[in-house]
Scaffold this active site. Structure first.
Site, mmCIF file in Angstrom:
data_model
loop_
_atom_site.group_PDB
_atom_site.id
_atom_site.type_symbol
_atom_site.label_atom_id
_atom_site.label_comp_id
_atom_site.label_asym_id
_atom_site.label_seq_id
_atom_site.Cartn_x
_atom_site.Cartn_y
_atom_site.Cartn_z
ATOM 1 N N ARG A 62 0.834 -1.207 0.000
ATOM 2 C CA ARG A 62 0.000 0.000 0.000
ATOM 3 C C ARG A 62 0.867 1.254 0.000
ATOM 4 N NH1 ARG A 62 -1.157 4.888 2.388
ATOM 5 N NH2 ARG A 62 -0.679 3.978 4.437
ATOM 6 N N ASP A 63 1.500 1.561 1.120
ATOM 7 C CA ASP A 63 2.291 2.792 1.215
ATOM 8 C C ASP A 63 3.503 2.746 0.298
ATOM 9 O OD1 ASP A 63 2.750 5.319 2.139
ATOM 10 O OD2 ASP A 63 3.613 4.714 4.051
ATOM 11 N N HIS A 70 5.813 4.400 12.557
ATOM 12 C CA HIS A 70 5.946 4.369 11.101
ATOM 13 C C HIS A 70 6.912 5.475 10.703
ATOM 14 C CE1 HIS A 70 4.101 4.103 6.924
ATOM 15 N NE2 HIS A 70 4.679 5.297 6.868
ATOM 16 N N HIS A 120 9.797 7.260 7.924
ATOM 17 C CA HIS A 120 10.365 7.433 6.586
ATOM 18 C C HIS A 120 11.830 7.831 6.740
ATOM 19 C CE1 HIS A 120 6.652 7.620 3.891
ATOM 20 N NE2 HIS A 120 6.210 7.280 5.087
ATOM 21 N N CYS A 178 4.091 9.686 0.126
ATOM 22 C CA CYS A 178 2.707 10.149 0.096
ATOM 23 C C CYS A 178 2.515 11.109 -1.067
ATOM 24 C CB CYS A 178 2.343 10.836 1.410
ATOM 25 S SG CYS A 178 0.664 11.522 1.415
ATOM 26 N N ASN A 209 9.715 4.911 2.753
ATOM 27 C CA ASN A 209 9.659 4.323 4.086
ATOM 28 C C ASN A 209 10.998 3.654 4.406
ATOM 29 O OD1 ASN A 209 6.570 4.303 4.802
ATOM 30 N ND2 ASN A 209 6.693 3.624 2.678
#
Length: 300
Positions: A14-15, A206, A208, A239, A248
Site C-alpha cells: 500500500r504505502d 511508522h 520514513h 505520500c 519508508n
C-alpha cells in the site's frame, strides 16, 4: 532495551506503491502480498479503499483481496478513510481496518478533504460501524513529527489526538513520521507522552528515511518499548499529497538492524531482500534499500 520481539507490519503493497509512477497490476500486487507472507510477515497492509481517481496505484483493492492466499494467523490490513471505504473493506474480507488521522489540519484537508476534528468524528462513526464485527481497528496518527504545510507539530497536539483515539475501540495506535523529519530524541519524547494517554493500547511507529534518520528513529522507538514497526520492502514509499515525502524505512534493512541488535521478528532477511529487489524490477528502478546490494553479515 525494549521487548526482545518486534512485530513488523509490512506496508509495501500500500504505502510502498501509492507514490510510484509505474502502476503494478493486480496480479503483481497479489504476488507481492503472498510472497511477503511466505517470508514470515504476519500483518501486511495489503490495500487501501480510496477513490482510484485520487490514488490510481491503489485501484482494484477488491480484486487484490479476492486473490491473496488466506493463511491462518495472517492479517491483511485495509486502509479506510470514511464509511464508504469501510463498507468496501468489510465486504472484501480484510482482517484489520486501519484509519489515518493526521495531527494537523494543513495535511488533513489536503490528504483527506476534512479537518482533524472532522476526521476524528469520521473515526468515531467507523468505530461504531465496526462494533460487533470482530474486526480489529488500528489508527495511524500521520504527520506526528512534522507537517509539510504547518512545519513543527506541538507534541501536545499529537497527545490530544491520541487521547481522542483512545476513546474508541482501537486496539493499536501508530505514530507516523509522514515526511521523515523526526530524530531519536523527539521519538523518545513523543512515545513517552503518548503512552500516558493511550489507555494501555499497543503503540506502533511508522518512519520514513527522507533525511536519513528513519532507522535511528526505529531503534529509539523499540528501546522506548514500542513493539511494532511499519516498514516497506525495498524502501519504496511516500505520500502523493506530501511534498518530498520519500521512502519508508526498508523492511530488509530494518530486519538487519533489529536482528543484529538481538531482537526477533520472525521474518526471513534473505527472502525480504530478494522481494525488495523483485519490487524494484517491477517498478523499473533500483530499490533504495541496501541489503539487496550488500547482503547480510556474516554471509550465509
Amino acid at each position: 532495551m525494549g521487548s526482545e520481539r518486534v512485530e513488523i507490519v509490512e506496508v509495501g503493497p500500500r504505502d510502498g506503491l501509492q507514490n510510484e509512477d509505474r502502476v503494478l497490476s493486480v496480479q503483481d500486487r497479489i504476488e507481492l502480498v503472498d510472497r511477503a507472507v511466505e517470508a514470515g510477515v504476519r500483518r501486511i497492509e495489503a490495500v487501501s479503499f480510496v477513490h482510484p481517481a485520487r490514488v490510481p496505484q491503489m485501484a482494484g483493492a477488491e480484486e487484490v483481496m479476492a486473490g491473496v492466499r488466506r493463511v491462518p494467523g495472517v492479517r491483511h490490513i485495509g486502509l479506510v478513510l470514511n464509511r464508504r471505504g469501510l463498507e468496501r473493506a468489510v465486504a472484501a474480507g480484510v482482517g484489520e481496518v486501519n484509519v489515518a488521522v493526521p495531527a494537523t489540519d494543513g495535511f488533513c484537508t489536503r490528504n483527506q478533504g476534512r479537518t482533524v476534528g472532522e476526521m476524528l468524528d469520521a473515526l468515531a462513526g467507523i468505530d461504531a460501524e465496526l462494533a460487533g464485527t470482530g474486526l480489529p481497528l488500528s489508527v495511524t496518527v500521520s504527520t506526528a513529527f512534522g507537517c509539510p504545510f504547518e512545519g513543527e507539530v506541538d507534541p501536545e497536539r499529537v497527545v490530544e489526538v491520541v487521547r481522542r483515539i483512545a476513546g474508541t475501540g482501537a486496539v493499536e495506535i501508530a505514530l507516523a513520521d509522514t515526511i521523515g523529519v523526526g530524530v531519536p530524541r523527539q521519538v523518545r519524547d513523543l512515545v513517552r507522552r503518548v503512552a500516558e494517554v493511550a489507555d494501555g493500547r499497543a503503540l506502533r511507529c511508522h518512519f520514513h528515511n527522507t533525511r536519513n534518520t528513519g532507522y535511528a528513529n526505529a531503534l529509539a522507538a523499540v528501546e522506548e518499548g514500542v513493539g511494532v514497526l511499519d516498514s516497506s520492502l525495498g524502501g519504496f514509499g511516500g505520500c502523493p499529497f506530501a511534498p518530498a515525502a520519500t521512502g519508508n524505512i526498508a523492511t530488509e534493512d530494518l530486519l538487519y538492524l533489529l536482528h543484529r541488535s538481538g531482537f526477533e521478528t520472525g521474518v526471513d532477511l534473505s527472502a525480504a531482500a530478494a522481494l525488495g529487489e523483485w519490487m524494484g524490477g517491477r517498478l523499473g528502478r533500483r530499490p533504495p534499500a541496501y541489503l539487496g546490494r550488500a547482503g547480510g553479515f556474516p554471509a550465509s
